[in-house]
Design a protein around this motif. Structure first.
Motif, PDB file in Angstrom:
ATOM      1  N   ALA A  45     -30.610  14.908  40.272  1.00  0.00           N
ATOM      2  CA  ALA A  45     -30.071  15.727  39.185  1.00  0.00           C
ATOM      3  C   ALA A  45     -30.491  17.185  39.330  1.00  0.00           C
ATOM      4  CB  ALA A  45     -30.546  15.178  37.837  1.00  0.00           C
ATOM      5  N   ALA A  46     -29.511  18.079  39.265  1.00  0.00           N
ATOM      6  CA  ALA A  46     -29.777  19.498  39.485  1.00  0.00           C
ATOM      7  C   ALA A  46     -30.663  20.093  38.396  1.00  0.00           C
ATOM      8  CB  ALA A  46     -28.453  20.260  39.543  1.00  0.00           C
ATOM      9  N   SER A  47     -30.664  19.508  37.205  1.00  0.00           N
ATOM     10  CA  SER A  47     -31.400  20.091  36.079  1.00  0.00           C
ATOM     11  C   SER A  47     -32.904  20.119  36.306  1.00  0.00           C
ATOM     12  CB  SER A  47     -31.081  19.320  34.788  1.00  0.00           C
ATOM     13  OG  SER A  47     -31.307  17.932  34.960  1.00  0.00           O
ATOM     14  N   LEU A  48     -33.431  19.244  37.184  1.00  0.00           N
ATOM     15  CA  LEU A  48     -34.869  19.230  37.461  1.00  0.00           C
ATOM     16  C   LEU A  48     -35.183  19.357  38.956  1.00  0.00           C
ATOM     17  CD1 LEU A  48     -36.113  16.411  35.034  1.00  0.00           C
ATOM     18  CD2 LEU A  48     -36.373  18.875  34.758  1.00  0.00           C
ATOM     19  N   ALA A  49     -34.173  19.574  39.766  1.00  0.00           N
ATOM     20  CA  ALA A  49     -34.347  19.513  41.222  1.00  0.00           C
ATOM     21  C   ALA A  49     -35.298  20.573  41.769  1.00  0.00           C
ATOM     22  CB  ALA A  49     -32.982  19.637  41.902  1.00  0.00           C
ATOM     23  N   ASP A  50     -35.414  21.693  41.098  1.00  0.00           N
ATOM     24  CA  ASP A  50     -36.242  22.783  41.623  1.00  0.00           C
ATOM     25  C   ASP A  50     -37.691  22.730  41.141  1.00  0.00           C
ATOM     26  OD1 ASP A  50     -34.080  23.848  42.988  1.00  0.00           O
ATOM     27  OD2 ASP A  50     -33.476  25.116  41.300  1.00  0.00           O
ATOM     28  N   HIS A  51     -38.086  21.639  40.529  1.00  0.00           N
ATOM     29  CA  HIS A  51     -39.429  21.553  39.961  1.00  0.00           C
ATOM     30  C   HIS A  51     -40.279  20.531  40.714  1.00  0.00           C
ATOM     31  CE1 HIS A  51     -36.918  23.228  36.709  1.00  0.00           C
ATOM     32  NE2 HIS A  51     -38.010  23.935  36.434  1.00  0.00           N
ATOM     33  N   ASP A  52     -41.573  20.807  40.731  1.00  0.00           N
ATOM     34  CA  ASP A  52     -42.515  19.911  41.398  1.00  0.00           C
ATOM     35  C   ASP A  52     -43.106  18.883  40.441  1.00  0.00           C
ATOM     36  OD1 ASP A  52     -42.630  21.321  44.065  1.00  0.00           O
ATOM     37  OD2 ASP A  52     -43.233  22.958  42.738  1.00  0.00           O
ATOM     38  N   ALA A  53     -43.049  19.179  39.155  1.00  0.00           N
ATOM     39  CA  ALA A  53     -43.583  18.260  38.149  1.00  0.00           C
ATOM     40  C   ALA A  53     -42.928  18.559  36.809  1.00  0.00           C
ATOM     41  CB  ALA A  53     -45.105  18.396  38.028  1.00  0.00           C
ATOM     42  N   VAL A  54     -42.947  17.583  35.937  1.00  0.00           N
ATOM     43  CA  VAL A  54     -42.427  17.779  34.576  1.00  0.00           C
ATOM     44  C   VAL A  54     -43.481  17.322  33.568  1.00  0.00           C
ATOM     45  CG1 VAL A  54     -40.003  17.565  35.223  1.00  0.00           C
ATOM     46  CG2 VAL A  54     -41.263  15.532  34.553  1.00  0.00           C
ATOM     47  N   MET A  55     -43.600  18.096  32.508  1.00  0.00           N
ATOM     48  CA  MET A  55     -44.436  17.715  31.375  1.00  0.00           C
ATOM     49  C   MET A  55     -43.500  17.380  30.224  1.00  0.00           C
ATOM     50  SD  MET A  55     -47.391  20.667  31.425  1.00  0.00           S
ATOM     51  CE  MET A  55     -48.124  19.986  29.937  1.00  0.00           C
ATOM     52  N   ILE A  56     -43.552  16.141  29.767  1.00  0.00           N
ATOM     53  CA  ILE A  56     -42.686  15.704  28.679  1.00  0.00           C
ATOM     54  C   ILE A  56     -43.358  16.045  27.352  1.00  0.00           C
ATOM     55  CG2 ILE A  56     -41.479  13.760  27.634  1.00  0.00           C
ATOM     56  CD1 ILE A  56     -40.478  14.345  30.429  1.00  0.00           C
ATOM     57  N   ARG A  57     -42.763  16.975  26.599  1.00  0.00           N
ATOM     58  CA  ARG A  57     -43.308  17.373  25.304  1.00  0.00           C
ATOM     59  C   ARG A  57     -42.238  17.318  24.212  1.00  0.00           C
ATOM     60  NH1 ARG A  57     -48.276  19.119  24.690  1.00  0.00           N
ATOM     61  NH2 ARG A  57     -47.647  20.246  22.809  1.00  0.00           N
ATOM     62  N   SER A  58     -41.309  16.382  24.334  1.00  0.00           N
ATOM     63  CA  SER A  58     -40.277  16.200  23.320  1.00  0.00           C
ATOM     64  C   SER A  58     -40.892  15.693  22.027  1.00  0.00           C
ATOM     65  CB  SER A  58     -39.227  15.198  23.801  1.00  0.00           C
ATOM     66  OG  SER A  58     -38.645  15.615  25.015  1.00  0.00           O
ATOM     67  N   ARG A  59     -40.453  16.244  20.903  1.00  0.00           N
ATOM     68  CA  ARG A  59     -40.918  15.741  19.618  1.00  0.00           C
ATOM     69  C   ARG A  59     -40.274  14.406  19.265  1.00  0.00           C
ATOM     70  NH1 ARG A  59     -40.104  20.785  15.675  1.00  0.00           N
ATOM     71  NH2 ARG A  59     -38.183  20.888  16.904  1.00  0.00           N
ATOM     72  N   SER A  60     -39.113  14.123  19.844  1.00  0.00           N
ATOM     73  CA  SER A  60     -38.425  12.865  19.571  1.00  0.00           C
ATOM     74  C   SER A  60     -39.242  11.692  20.082  1.00  0.00           C
ATOM     75  CB  SER A  60     -37.056  12.851  20.249  1.00  0.00           C
ATOM     76  OG  SER A  60     -36.511  11.552  20.265  1.00  0.00           O
ATOM     77  N   TYR A  61     -39.397  10.665  19.229  1.00  0.00           N
ATOM     78  CA  TYR A  61     -40.184   9.505  19.630  1.00  0.00           C
ATOM     79  C   TYR A  61     -39.332   8.421  20.279  1.00  0.00           C
ATOM     80  CZ  TYR A  61     -44.933  10.536  18.389  1.00  0.00           C
ATOM     81  OH  TYR A  61     -46.200  11.051  18.397  1.00  0.00           O
ATOM     82  N   THR A  62     -38.188   8.806  20.818  1.00  0.00           N
ATOM     83  CA  THR A  62     -37.429   7.925  21.707  1.00  0.00           C
ATOM     84  C   THR A  62     -36.991   8.708  22.942  1.00  0.00           C
ATOM     85  OG1 THR A  62     -35.428   8.401  20.411  1.00  0.00           O
ATOM     86  CG2 THR A  62     -36.598   6.357  19.919  1.00  0.00           C
ATOM     87  N   ARG A  63     -36.638   9.977  22.739  1.00  0.00           N
ATOM     88  CA  ARG A  63     -36.105  10.793  23.827  1.00  0.00           C
ATOM     89  C   ARG A  63     -37.131  10.990  24.941  1.00  0.00           C
ATOM     90  NH1 ARG A  63     -34.038  16.141  21.525  1.00  0.00           N
ATOM     91  NH2 ARG A  63     -32.540  14.723  20.554  1.00  0.00           N
ATOM     92  N   GLY A  64     -38.382  11.245  24.577  1.00  0.00           N
ATOM     93  CA  GLY A  64     -39.402  11.530  25.579  1.00  0.00           C
ATOM     94  C   GLY A  64     -39.574  10.400  26.584  1.00  0.00           C
ATOM     95  N   GLY A  65     -39.667   9.177  26.089  1.00  0.00           N
ATOM     96  CA  GLY A  65     -39.847   8.042  26.980  1.00  0.00           C
ATOM     97  C   GLY A  65     -38.671   7.819  27.901  1.00  0.00           C
ATOM     98  N   LEU A  66     -37.457   8.007  27.377  1.00  0.00           N
ATOM     99  CA  LEU A  66     -36.259   7.824  28.195  1.00  0.00           C
ATOM    100  C   LEU A  66     -36.190   8.869  29.307  1.00  0.00           C
ATOM    101  CD1 LEU A  66     -33.682   7.104  25.343  1.00  0.00           C
ATOM    102  CD2 LEU A  66     -34.770   5.440  26.858  1.00  0.00           C
ATOM    103  N   LEU A  67     -36.504  10.118  28.963  1.00  0.00           N
ATOM    104  CA  LEU A  67     -36.483  11.171  29.972  1.00  0.00           C
ATOM    105  C   LEU A  67     -37.566  10.962  31.030  1.00  0.00           C
ATOM    106  CD1 LEU A  67     -35.908  14.258  27.650  1.00  0.00           C
ATOM    107  CD2 LEU A  67     -34.238  13.175  29.170  1.00  0.00           C
ATOM    108  N   ALA A  68     -38.723  10.477  30.593  1.00  0.00           N
ATOM    109  CA  ALA A  68     -39.809  10.229  31.543  1.00  0.00           C
ATOM    110  C   ALA A  68     -39.428   9.158  32.561  1.00  0.00           C
ATOM    111  CB  ALA A  68     -41.074   9.828  30.794  1.00  0.00           C
ATOM    112  N   ILE A  69     -38.737   8.123  32.110  1.00  0.00           N
ATOM    113  CA  ILE A  69     -38.299   7.067  33.031  1.00  0.00           C
ATOM    114  C   ILE A  69     -37.438   7.651  34.143  1.00  0.00           C
ATOM    115  CG2 ILE A  69     -36.820   5.031  33.254  1.00  0.00           C
ATOM    116  CD1 ILE A  69     -37.730   4.214  30.443  1.00  0.00           C
TER     117      ILE A  69
END
Length: 283
Positions: A45-69
């Protein structure tokens, strides 16, 4: 420009601004990526392709886990791990994971129906706390002081909740008036503070702007923090505990913890601790 890290969140708050501002001094570049515009699924996915790491800090208590997967499946270093985030998002899962690791947790009953609720009231007896399985920041957490109001309180859960919103926990009300927040980076306890309810609000949640004071890192507190990290894996956590006559019990673990209030209470340089941890895992 060095390693690029994405803070995946729905907004840029005080904490995110501090992390973004501190990164260049340590040879890192941190930027915000809106968690509503990633459209993940493609491993490249191009939206994260240029990054070496991601920090998930979503306030949503469902969105964060799905994005982390999905971020983790794409081979990106993800903080925290998808498994840890999913455990923290679900209060029942978290308690189960910690109990298996012999970490003391708040007593609770799972409530999926009015019959469950009535039985929980008989077993634990008011005053009790009714809280959603999914949620944070003290939202929708209700103190039920008397049995004669309990049924009316549950009417709101039954009539206004939808699907997973109706899944709740009932816990005894630990009437100490305070809670303890431990901020963990990697496997290290960076800061600890005690929070007390402000004004007429009984909740001692750091997000509510309550009174606070720094705490020493005593051996009992450090041992519990070490055991929580062993159960969930290293990462960035806000561990909330209550002090009881039998010792500390863990109430919640936040996978995207705020740190403004605990910084004010302790003076800890949390952005630097987080960035050094990022350097370590990316080395």
């Amino acid at each position: 420009m060095g390693n690029r890290i994405a803070i995946v969140a729905d907004r840029v708050g005080w904490e995110e601004r501090r992390l973004i501002a501190a990164a260049p001094d340590h040879g890192l570049h941190i930027e915000w990526v809106n968690d509503e515009s990633l459209c993940l699924g493609d491993p490249h996915a191009a939206s994260l392709a240029d990054h070496d790491a991601v920090m998930i800090r979503s306030r949503s208590y469902t969105r964060g886990g799905l994005l982390a997967i999905q971020a983790q499946a794409s081979g990106l270093r993800t903080l925290n791990s998808a498994e840890a985030i999913q455990a923290c998002e679900n209060k029942l899962t978290l308690r189960t994971v910690l109990q298996r690791a012999d970490v003391p947790v708040t007593d609770f009953r799972l409530v999926l129906s009015r019959r469950d609720f009535e039985k929980a009231l008989r077993e634990l007896e008011p005053p009790v706390v009714l809280k959603p399985v999914f949620g944070g920041m003290g939202k929708r957490v209700t103190l039920v002081r008397h049995g004669d109001t309990a049924q009316s309180v549950y009417d709101y859960v039954e009539d206004l909740g939808h699907g997973f919103e109706q899944a709740c926990l009932v816990e005894p009300f630990l009437d100490g008036g305070t809670s303890v927040r431990c901020f963990v980076v990697g496997g290290e306890l960076v800061a600890a503070a005690e929070f007390a309810g402000a004004g007429g609000d009984w909740r001692s949640n750091a997000a509510l702007g309550n009174r606070n004071r720094a705490l020493d890192h005593d051996p009992e507190l450090t041992k519990i923090v070490d055991n929580v990290v062993a159960a969930l894996g290293e990462g960035i956590y806000g561990i909330d505990l209550f002090r009881t006559p039998d010792g500390y019990v863990v109430n919640e673990v936040n996978h995207a913890p705020a740190f403004r209030t605990i910084t004010d209470a302790t003076g800890a340089d949390i952005p630097t601790a987080v960035i050094r941890y990022l350097q370590e895992i990316l080395a």
